[in-house]
Design a protein around this motif. Sequence first.
Motif: not given
Length: 315
Positions: A70-72, A74, A92-97
């Motif tokens: 999460t956050g890293e 893609r 977006a719900s998991h803070s993923l680009p």
Amino acid sequence: MIDANDVQAARSRIGQFIRRTPLFEVEAGPWAPSAPLWFKLEQAQHTGSFKVRGAFNRVRAALERGELATGEGRVVAASGGNAGLAVAYAAASHSLPAEVYVPETAPPVKVRKLRSLGADVRQVGRKYADAYAAALIRADETGALFCHAYDQPEICAGQGTLGLEVLEQAGQPVDTIVVAVGGGGLLAGVAAAVEGRARVVGVEPAAIPTLHTALAAGGPVDVDVSGVAADSLGATRLGDIAYNVAVRTGVGSVLVDDAVIVDTRRRLWERYRLAVEHGPATAAAALFSGAYRPAEGERVVVVLSGANTDPSDLV
């Protein structure tokens, strides 16, 4: 290939992230003279279509396997619109680009929504196949998680959770579920979910007969893509998963013309105040036009699968 166990697993995985959309019973009419008819209102789903079910299942399963941090991580997808919106929302719900590749012909309303969800939108080529090829290259280059619009087991199983809801919400046995077909992800998931309990009928624009052609040819083959529903049902060929599930479960194909699809979309608005895309209107068109005639007493559910459309031409 997927089965009901895969769909049940998907529901356990994504239940907290999706909406349980309404099942709306329709009053009797010439298209349903003697038995209940329901519309499954999947246009009320997050991002306006059923596609978010499969997207969440794909992303959540990858997180469980440690394929995404999460956050890293893609996520990359190719889509004429709705699948891309679903992937962008799930990411977006998991803070993923998320990077979403769409054809240059994608409706502006869908492109705007993609960008509003934070997706990096890349417009490539005139057809879904062009965007798909570019997305595959990008995923290979970056090691990103690729989310297919319709032909991955996790995507199909996620879509099938809709079928489980239908069986529970009707309050009585359902005989037939009618779905529109493009690449076949919804068809595959729903047919797997209800196997042995209800049958599924696939409805296609005559201009894009992916299922009809595959069944006749003994396997998926490329078809020309054109017509009013090309933005949502514009896959060049039926997915392998959909073909295999359709053959296993006995799914049949009904074809409808563009003029009937346009008229049905207008009638859904005028009679029920339901604004949907031409894609989901294709499913209802089979009943409204008489291309599919339920047997006496047959209990039918029509899936209205999306509403990312410009409603200005409905009034």
